[in-house]
Each structure stands twice: as C-alpha cells, then as structure tokens.
Motif scaffolding. Structure first.
Motif, short mmCIF file in Angstrom:
data_model
loop_
_atom_site.label_atom_id
_atom_site.label_comp_id
_atom_site.label_asym_id
_atom_site.label_seq_id
_atom_site.Cartn_x
_atom_site.Cartn_y
_atom_site.Cartn_z
N THR A 29 0.84 -1.20 0.00
CA THR A 29 0.00 0.00 0.00
C THR A 29 0.88 1.25 0.00
O THR A 29 2.00 1.24 0.50
N ARG A 30 0.33 2.29 -0.56
CA ARG A 30 1.00 3.58 -0.54
C ARG A 30 1.15 4.09 0.90
O ARG A 30 2.19 4.62 1.29
N GLN A 31 0.10 3.91 1.69
CA GLN A 31 0.04 4.48 3.03
C GLN A 31 0.70 3.56 4.06
O GLN A 31 0.96 2.40 3.79
N ASN A 32 0.89 4.12 5.25
CA ASN A 32 1.34 3.29 6.37
C ASN A 32 0.13 2.57 6.97
O ASN A 32 -0.98 2.66 6.46
N GLY A 33 0.38 1.87 8.06
CA GLY A 33 -0.69 1.07 8.65
C GLY A 33 -1.86 1.89 9.17
O GLY A 33 -2.95 1.35 9.36
N ALA A 34 -1.64 3.17 9.41
CA ALA A 34 -2.73 4.04 9.86
C ALA A 34 -3.51 4.62 8.70
O ALA A 34 -4.44 5.39 8.89
N GLY A 35 -3.10 4.27 7.46
CA GLY A 35 -3.80 4.80 6.29
C GLY A 35 -3.34 6.19 5.91
O GLY A 35 -4.02 6.88 5.15
N PHE A 36 -2.17 6.62 6.41
CA PHE A 36 -1.67 7.96 6.10
C PHE A 36 -0.66 7.93 4.97
O PHE A 36 0.22 7.05 4.92
N ASP A 37 -0.76 8.91 4.09
CA ASP A 37 0.28 9.16 3.11
C ASP A 37 1.39 9.93 3.83
O ASP A 37 1.24 11.10 4.16
N LEU A 38 2.48 9.23 4.09
CA LEU A 38 3.56 9.84 4.89
C LEU A 38 4.17 11.04 4.17
O LEU A 38 4.69 11.95 4.80
N ASN A 39 4.09 11.03 2.85
CA ASN A 39 4.65 12.13 2.08
C ASN A 39 3.68 13.30 1.94
O ASN A 39 3.71 14.04 0.97
N ARG A 40 2.77 13.42 2.91
CA ARG A 40 1.92 14.60 3.04
C ARG A 40 1.94 15.10 4.49
O ARG A 40 1.19 16.00 4.82
N ASP A 41 2.78 14.51 5.30
CA ASP A 41 2.62 14.65 6.75
C ASP A 41 3.72 15.50 7.40
O ASP A 41 3.78 15.60 8.61
N PHE A 42 4.57 16.14 6.59
CA PHE A 42 5.77 16.72 7.21
C PHE A 42 5.51 17.98 8.03
O PHE A 42 6.27 18.25 8.96
N ILE A 43 4.46 18.74 7.72
CA ILE A 43 4.22 19.89 8.60
C ILE A 43 3.33 19.51 9.79
O ILE A 43 3.12 20.29 10.68
N THR A 44 2.82 18.29 9.76
CA THR A 44 1.96 17.83 10.84
C THR A 44 2.70 16.83 11.73
O THR A 44 2.62 16.89 12.95
N ALA A 45 3.43 15.91 11.07
CA ALA A 45 4.16 14.87 11.80
C ALA A 45 3.25 14.06 12.70
O ALA A 45 3.56 13.80 13.86
N SER A 46 2.13 13.65 12.15
CA SER A 46 1.19 12.87 12.95
C SER A 46 1.63 11.41 13.06
O SER A 46 1.15 10.70 13.93
N GLN A 47 2.54 10.98 12.17
CA GLN A 47 2.88 9.56 12.11
C GLN A 47 4.30 9.30 12.60
O GLN A 47 5.21 10.10 12.35
N PRO A 48 4.52 8.18 13.26
CA PRO A 48 5.85 7.91 13.83
C PRO A 48 6.94 7.82 12.76
O PRO A 48 8.09 8.20 13.03
N GLU A 49 6.59 7.33 11.57
CA GLU A 49 7.60 7.23 10.51
C GLU A 49 8.09 8.62 10.11
O GLU A 49 9.28 8.81 9.82
#
Ligand SMILES: [Zn+2]
Length: 856
Positions: free
Chosen positions: A232-252
C-alpha cells in the motif's frame, strides 16, 4: 527551456533532452505525471474501509533518536538488528525485491563484512516495524565523530563564524540523506539503496574510500515498512507519509524529521515511482517562498541534470525497454509539479539545511492493476529497471555532492547565516540557472518575531503549549519570557513565548506560522494543498511582530510549560471544549464513567469527580474552571460509527472516541446499531446504495441517534436520509486552503478559531427553520491562503462562498441532532484547532438526540 503548457506537457517534453534542442520526432506519449497518482479532489472516497485496517494508537517511539544511548559513538557502530519473522505474504516477494523481513539480515551481514556500514533503529512504524537508518562512511573514532558533530552544530548555531572559518568545510564530511520507499507500493528505492550500500561497503576502489572520507551517506532503507509489506501507498494508519511533514502525525515521519535534524543533510533524495520517463526534480513553480531559493536551485538543478545523465547512461530506450528519457519539471514543464507546500520530504528537507533535494519517480509501473495483472516475469523486469535507475540517481547525487563538497557545505552555512542574521528574503536573480524566469520568483517578508502570548490574550494555553512543542520538535527556537515585555506596540506578560525570527531555521518557523498566500491568481493548477498555517489553524493565538526592536529576557524552551489546572473549592467543575486536548480529557473522564453533563460548549462534572479531573488536567494539560451549576444535558461516552477517510478515523480515535468503522458494505452485511450514539459520514457510505433491510435498520437508528457529516458524501447522505433541510453547494473541487470564517452562536462552532481549512469546499443554502448556522465563510474573498478559483462557468469560487453557511446544525423531525460540515476540520490530522468542532458536534448530538426538540 520551459514549455508554455501545464501538467501533461511534462510527459511530451521527454523528447526535449538536456541539450535543449528539440528532437524532431516526439516519443510516444507516456503516462502524465501525477505525484504518484495520489489524491484528487475526491481524495477521501477511495479511503473508505481503509480505516478498518487502522489499529489502535500506539505510543510513538523514535522521538529520542538524538538522545539515545550510544549515539555518541564513532563509526562503525555494528548494532545487530533484530531479524523479524519471515512473512511469505510480503508484497515485495512477487516483484523479486527484498521483503521487509529480509532487510535486517542483509544489514547485519554488511556490518560484519565492512567497517563502513552502521545500522541503527530510529523508531517504529505504526504497525510496529523497526525503521532502519544506515550510515555509510569511512571509519571514525569517537573523537572524530564528536568533531563532526561539533562542526555540524557550529554550522547551525554559529553560521557566521562557520562561514569565516575556511578550514571548517575541509574537515567536514558532507552529509547526504537518501530516503527509500516512503510510499509502500513504490518498492524499488529500498532495493536500490541496499545495492548502493553494498557497493560502497565492499568496493576496493580507492575513489570510494576517498568519497567516504569526505561524506557521510545516510540511508533510510524503508521509510514505510507497513506499506512495503502490504503493498500500500500508506502506512498502517492509512496515512500518506509524504503529506505529513508539517503535521508529523505519524511515527515514521517523526523518525525522518529527526534524522534530518540530527544529520543536517546538504542534499537528499526521496525515491518514488512511477512516472515514465523518470521524473527528476527540481520542480515547476510555484516555489516555496521561505526557501533560500538562489542557493537551492543552483545546486538542485545541476544535480538534477547529473541524475538525468546517469540514467541516460544506463542505456534503456523506449523501443527496447519501454523506458522514456528523464524529465525535469523545472525545465520541461510550466506547472503542475510544484514545491509549494512543505508536506513532502524533499520540500521539508531544505528547512533543515538541504540545498539540493529531489523527488525521483522511477519509470516502470509495478503497482496497482499492474501488480495484480502483469506476469511475474514482466513485473520483475520492470522492477529491475527501476532499481537500476534509482541506484543511478543515488550514485549521481553523492558524486555531485563530493564534486562540490566545499561549496555545497558553504551554501548550507549561508542558508543558516541569512536566517540568524534576519536578512530580508533574497530575490533570486532571473537567469540564475537557465530557464529561471519571473514565473519562478516567490518571496515572503519575514517578520521580526512571532509572539504566542500568555494570559488573557491567549485563546488557549493548551493549544499554545502544543504549538510550542511542535515548533521545538522541528528544531525551531522558541523562548519563554521571564519578564513582561513590549513588542509591536503591545505589552506581553511573562510566560509568553517568542519565536525570534533571527534564527538559523527561520524558514521553517515562517512557513508554519505565516498565514501563507492566496496564489490563485498566479497559478492555474496546484499539485496538492496550497494553504496551511499553524498560527491560524492550531487553535492558539499567535501575534506577528512585523518590525521594531525586540528585547525579551527569555529562556530557551525545550518543552512548553505545564498548562493543566483545577481550581480550588468544592463545587462542580467545567471544562470548555475548545482544544483537542480538552476533548481527550473529556473522553478520558467519560470512559471512566464519570458523571457529566453537556452545557453549551463545556462539559461539567460534579464535585465528586475532582480527583479524576486533577488527573486528566495533569495528563492532558487542560484547565478546569468553577462551573456556575451542575445543570446540563447528561453526557456519557459517545459511541461513534464512522464512514470516514483514514485520516478522520485516526483523528477521532486519537481524540479518544470509541469508533466503529462502517461503510455501505458493512451496513448491507447487517449492522447492529445498538452500540452507536452518533453516525459520522464523509466517505464510503451511500444511503441510496443500502439494501432495504440495511436502510430500515439505519432509519430505526436515526429515530434515536445523531448524525455528523462532511463533504459531498455527507451532504448526499443528509439529503437521501431526509435529515436537515439544506441544499449543499459544491465549490470548485480542487480548491483548498485556509479560509476566514464567522462563527454563529450554536453548540458546535461557538468560539472556534476565526479560520478554517477547506478542500473541495461546500456551503449550505435553502436552510429550513430547524437549521442553525454554526459557521459562515467570511464576506468578501474568504480565502487567506491557498488556491481557489471559480469553475470555468464562473460558479464555485470564493465569491460564491462568501457569507454562506459553512457548518450547520439542527434537529430533524425525528429528533436526531445533525451537524453538516462544508469545511475539513480533521484534514490529515492537521488543523488541530478545528478538531473540537467535530467533538462538540458529537457531544451535542449524543447528548440531545432523543430529548425533546425544544432543547437545542
Ligand atoms: Zn511516491
């Protein structure tokens, strides 16, 4: 040269090679580039059910990478990585690529065979898989490693001094960061990185030894193990990690962020697929206004050209291999692949000092329907080509950095020096690299400081603390005033936080805290979000001090001061629900079974719950007040059934709600509604597609249960189920950004922030008498920052939305309490200050549904 056309032109321009001379015969049209075939306006539709995969929230490791024991060591470090159990279902196996469980053994073996390789664990993925960082460099004693650390720190903390010290760059090993596989179903970055690590580890070429004496090469082998394994594109939480850098909601993402802070790379590559011919950044406009773009483009463009040359040298052809020549959006396209939002890894890295950073999209598609339908041999042929191309990009990049070692380090120093000196943004000279024209010029005005006030001027001390902690986690410097001070014509109390913009990473501070720009007039189409602002959307009051002197006696902040409190006394206690942490505290209390009532935007607990209140005040940093009375509508733990996108499901659970994911299919399979108080609908649930039994069961629920909806799917559900009298009007589908809003006096928006976030905005007209306007788009042009044009026929623009209802609530004729959102309050877990609106909708809906309709 640049083609005067958008998006699809990138592919055509594959025929225009580095010489700049147009090749007579255009190659066959390859796939148009989309950043990984990602999220269109209907981004949430496909995510329905994705939430079912999301597991419970986990504690996030990886935050303490910098302080981990053993970090102060030389190289090699020779950590033996635990080898995971074999997983025959790993999606990489079909492609002939390394399965996740095979990586640790390979790295352990390389560490045994070579003194140039060090592997470390930087954190864990959402699903709990180890994240591996490999450092490849010539051996260093502990003292030598410490000296490298000291130089790195000096570059950041004393850039003017570092710039004057001519010996410094000679002694410093240039750090380069390679990020593999951030999208789980774009596998080959990992395999390319492993190939290059092995080459470097085992090469007897003296040039390799020399290279590793002048560089430290850092490899995040797979940034997304969950997605690699599952395909899958997303991590196990269903997040696109390459959209998360100003939020940093995901551990990766937090792990990647920490790698970049700790290693301070001068250059980075983010390895993706699939665009044929290979896409090599730099990008089209608009360019992020907070970069030192003159320093960036003069490194990134030549590195892009070098990567292109290295890929062409592999000799793949369209005729023999189906491989088209590389394309560089900056050179080959007018628009459509921009570096505007710092949500992507290569668009975040410059704020940590990278002066060349690139997305690479290798060409041969092996995911999606290709993965399912192509013969295995063909898939493996394609994957092998992708590995070759990605490895060539990696080699070209470290060779480029090595070739201009002193200069590229000096350019990083200059980025930090300008920031620390508080110099005005530099306008990039036209023609600084070939093709850099007026369309490429984006600048900002840096304020003197941002102040996050303490005391009465602060909307939410809890939100302020979260914002401060987020800034600090990004390595932005924040000070806490020990004494009152004046700035920008105002007096601020002691305890206020100050972000002095004379700091090395001022670009990152500003890109998060400035309101942003409405770039609708300048750009036809944007790739992803175009507006964001932590200052406007995270619920804290942030003042901008544009100029003047700044004299603050402050102390550097490593963590925000505690904000939790419970007043003395004996009576009932109120907790206003104005911040996400207050929501968590309320849900914690409710899940303990604490007796509570909902009273106009606050939750009131009896005097007997004082001990529990103290505990959650401390745990979440929330401040209780004395309640005027214990009156209100009884509120118990809200049980939610949700047909929502993965990010919304994650956020609802993060807020402490008990959520059962549902969808059309789940309801048609027979759903027991007895455990549900409120249904949330934004994605994957169509009333019209329910079979008669499922519809009857839902109708029975609606007689006693509440509903909260968002977006087009939600509005359609409202209409089909006959809930509130309201006509939903869609704004332009790709419109997004930060909007000004006006709050009504309902139960949901109340004293919400004066800004909201929209993506495919909606508004509501033709409101019935039962409907209350909770929030409206501001009059005039509501967009503060982002991109929002009208449709070609003139509809759907900002002007059409101005003054219209953005969020409405009401009791339908069955008594169900219903809230409709036309905004995006939970978008990608980002706008923290808007989350409470959804929580309040749930509390209100759960509390009043079933009570007489006169009780609003
Ligand atoms: Zn990708």
């Amino acid at each position: 040269m640049r083609l005067p056309v958008a998006i699809a032109a990138v592919a055509v321009s594959a025929a225009l090679l580095t010489s700049g001379v147009a090749v007579a015969e255009p190659v066959q049209q390859p796939a148009p580039p989309s950043r990984d075939f990602g999220n269109g306006p209907d981004r949430n539709e496909e995510a329905a059910g994705a939430g079912e995969r999301a597991s419970a929230l986990r504690a996030a490791p990886g935050e303490d990478f910098r302080r981990r024991p053993g970090h102060d060591q030389g190289y090699p470090r020779r950590n033996t990585l635990p080898v995971p159990a074999e997983n025959p279902a790993d999606a990489a196996i079909k492609l002939g690529l390394v399965p996740y469980h095979g990586i640790a053994a390979k790295l352990n073996d390389l560490q045994r065979r070579s003194d140039r390789v060090s592997a470390e664990i930087t954190g864990r993925s959402h699903n709990g898989h180890d994240l591996y960082l490999v450092t490849v460099t010539a051996p260093e004693s502990r003292g030598e490693a410490r000296e490298q650390d000291r130089i790195r720190e000096r570059i950041e903390n004393d850039p003017a001094g570092a710039a004057r010290d001519r010996k410094l760059v000679k002694k410093y090993k240039a750090p380069v960061f390679f990020n593999g596989n951030i999208h789980g179903n774009e596998w080959e970055g990992t395999d390319a990185v492993l190939r290059v690590i092995e080459e470097l580890a085992t090469s007897t070429d003296p040039r390799t030894a020399a290279l590793l004496g002048r560089t430290r090469l850092y490899f995040n082998v797979t940034a997304n193990p969950d997605g690699r394994i599952a395909g899958t594109r997303q991590n196990g939480a269903g997040f696109d990690l390459n959209r998360d850098f100003i939020t940093a909601s995901q551990p990766e993402v937090r792990a990647m962020r920490q790698i970049m802070i700790d290693t301070q790379p001068v250059a980075m590559l983010d390895l993706h697929g699939y665009v044929n011919g290979t896409l090599v950044e730099p990008t089209t406009p608009p360019h992020g206004a907070n970069y030192e773009y003159d320093l960036f483009i003069t490194n990134a463009y030549p590195n892009g050209l070098g990567i292109e040359a290295a890929i062409l040298a592999l000799g793949y052809t369209p005729e023999a291999d189906g491989v088209f020549p590389p394309q560089i959006p900056f050179r080959d396209s007018a628009e459509g692949w921009d570096d505007w939002p710092p949500i992507f890894t290569p668009q975040y890295a410059p704020f940590q000092g990278a002066v060349a950073s690139h997305t690479i999209e290798f060409p041969m598609r092996v995911n999606g329907s290709d993965y399912t339908n192509r013969p295995v041999e063909e898939l493996r042929r394609r994957s092998a080509i992708n590995v070759d191309i990605a490895a060539a990009a990696v080699r070209a990049t470290y060779a480029f950095v090595d070739s201009r070692h002193d200069r590229i380090i000096a350019d990083q120093i200059e980025v930090f020096r300008r920031g620390a000196a508080g110099e005005p943004a530099k306008e990039v000279p036209l023609g600084i690299v070939p093709g850099f024209g007026p369309e490429d010029v984006y600048t900002t005005t840096y304020p003197r400081a941002y102040v996050i006030p303490a005391g009465n001027a602060q909307r939410s001390a809890t939100a302020a603390a979260r914002l401060v902690d987020h800034l600090v986690a990004n390595d932005v410097r924040v000070e806490r005033a020990k004494l009152p001070f004046r700035a920008g014509g105002k007096t601020y109390p002691a305890g206020s936080y100050v972000v002095d913009m004379r700091q090395p990473k001022r670009g990152l501070a500003n890109v998060m805290l400035e309101p942003g720009q409405d770039i609708s007039p300048r750009v036809d189409a944007m790739y992803d979000i175009s507006g964001w602002s932590h200052a406007l959307l995270w619920g804290a009051t942030v003042d901008t001090v544009t100029s003047g002197s700044l004299h603050v006696l402050g102390v550097p902040v490593s963590a925000a001061a505690p904000t939790g409190s419970v007043p003395d006394g004996r009576g009932p206690l109120a907790l206003a629900v104005r911040d996400a942490k207050e929501v968590r505290a309320v849900n914690d209390l409710l899940s303990q079974g604490v007796e509570a009532v909902w009273a106009d935007g606050a939750v009131v607990v009896p005097a007997g719950a004082r001990g529990a209140a103290r505990t959650v005040a401390d745990r979440y940093g929330v401040a209780f007040t004395k309640a005027r009375s214990g009156d209100g509508v009884p509120l118990t733990a809200v049980r939610v059934a949700a047909a929502v996108s993965a990010d919304e499901l994650f956020t609802l659970r993060e807020l402490g709600f008990a959520v059962t994911p549902v969808s059309t299919a789940v309801l048609n399979a027979g759903f027991d509604w007895s455990g549900t108080d409120v249904l949330v609908v934004s994605s994957g649930l169509s009333y019209a597609a329910l079979d008669p039994q499922a519809r009857a069961a839902l109708d029975a629920f609606l007689a006693s249960g509440g509903v909260v909806t968002r977006g087009g799917t939600g509005a359609a559900f409202n209409a089909a189920a006959g809930l509130l009298t309201a006509t939903s009007v869609a704004g332009r589908g790709d419109a997004n950004g930060v909007v000004r809003v006006t709050n009504g006096d309902g139960q949901v928006a109340g004293d919400a922030p004066a800004h909201a976030f929209v993506y495919s905005p909606r508004w509501f007209t033709g409101l019935g008498p039962e409907v209350t306007v909770e929030q409206s788009y501001a009059a005039g042009d509501p967009l503060v920052s982002g991109h929002w044009r009208p449709n070609p026929d003139g509809t759907g623009g900002q002007d059409a939305a101005a003054g219209q209802a953005a969020v409405v609530s009401g009791r339908d004729e069955r008594g169900a309490a219903v809230v409709l959102f036309g905004t995006e309050p939970l978008f990608r877990n980002h706008p923290k200050g808007l989350f409470p609106q959804v929580a309040r909708a749930l509390y209100w809906s759960a509390a009043v549904t079933g009570s007489p309709v006169t009780t609003r």
